[in-house]
Design an enzyme around this catalytic site. Structure first.
Site, PDB file in Angstrom:
ATOM      1  CG  ASP A 125      -1.744   1.248   1.349  1.00  0.00           C
ATOM      2  OD1 ASP A 125      -2.529   1.543   0.438  1.00  0.00           O
ATOM      3  OD2 ASP A 125      -1.590   1.959   2.363  1.00  0.00           O
ATOM      4  CD  GLU A 161      -3.608  -1.810  -1.093  1.00  0.00           C
ATOM      5  OE1 GLU A 161      -4.061  -0.683  -1.342  1.00  0.00           O
ATOM      6  OE2 GLU A 161      -3.746  -2.367   0.025  1.00  0.00           O
TER       7      GLU A 161
END
Length: 223
Positions: A37, A108
């Protein structure tokens, strides 16, 4: 499938292992998701910063929020068919039943795994390879934010009119012109906006008009 070959297959397996399918939480992809992320955000921010030098902070933030959204990450996971390779626990569903939140998370975590396996350049190449079209779509307003379409719907609903767009000014050399365009509905002309091309200027002018109609602050100043 990915356009990247892992040297450490255990990292790939970890990236594809949801907490529901892991023996314990530390064996799941949650830590890789945390890392991915942050890397995704940084790479997209740098790409926007370099590619759009005339964008103000608000413009960059708006585009970034679309590009790194859960919706976009899930969409890319679907395009890569990652749901077919996930390690999920019972009750989590399979195939097209896989929750979009899980698909967003795995994209992610995959970025985090590629970063650890191949370094920053590999992660950056992977991200830009998949996010490049999403950046273009967000900039052009075609990624769920087609303001011209939204304005047309509002104008026809509230006024029985179709918006038109007026070119008010242009500046710069031929190879790098900017255009100032205003949206008009009937006799009402709305706050104009500048864009690096007519398409962008029209989208911005449409958003200005929508904000004026809603009594909201203008996102784009014309001067």
């Amino acid at each position: 499938m990915l356009g990247y070959e892992f040297r450490d297959p255990d990292l790939l397996r970890e990236a594809l292992t949801h907490a529901s399918g892991a023996n314990h939480r530390l064996a799941s992809n949650e830590r890789l998701e945390f890392l991915g992320d942050a890397i995704l955000g940084a790479v997209v921010c740098e790409e926007l910063f370099r590619k759009y030098p005339d964008y103000q902070e608000g413009d960059l933030t708006r585009v970034k929020s679309i590009v790194v959204s859960r919706r976009t990450c899930a969409k890319i996971s679907e395009s890569l068919a990652l749901e077919n390779y996930l390690f999920l626990g019972k009750g989590m569903g399979a195939g097209d039943q896989t929750p979009s939140s899980v698909l967003a998370d795995v994209f992610e975590s995959l970025i985090g795994a590629i970063f650890l396996d191949g370094g920053a350049p590999a992660a950056q190449q992977f991200i830009i390879g998949h996010m490049g079209p999403e950046i273009e779509a967000a900039v052009e307003g075609s990624n769920g934010l087609n303001y011209k379409s939204n304005l047309q719907q509002a104008a026809q609903r509230d006024f029985g009119e179709t918006p038109t767009y007026l070119l008010l000014d242009e500046k710069g050399p031929d190879h790098s012109k900017c255009f100032k365009i205003s949206a008009q509905i009937g006799a009402n002309r709305y706050a104009p906006a500048w864009g690096r091309n007519k398409k962008e200027a029209e989208q911005r002018a449409a958003l200005n008009a929508l904000c004026q109609l809603a009594g909201s602050p203008l996102p784009y100043e014309s001067d």
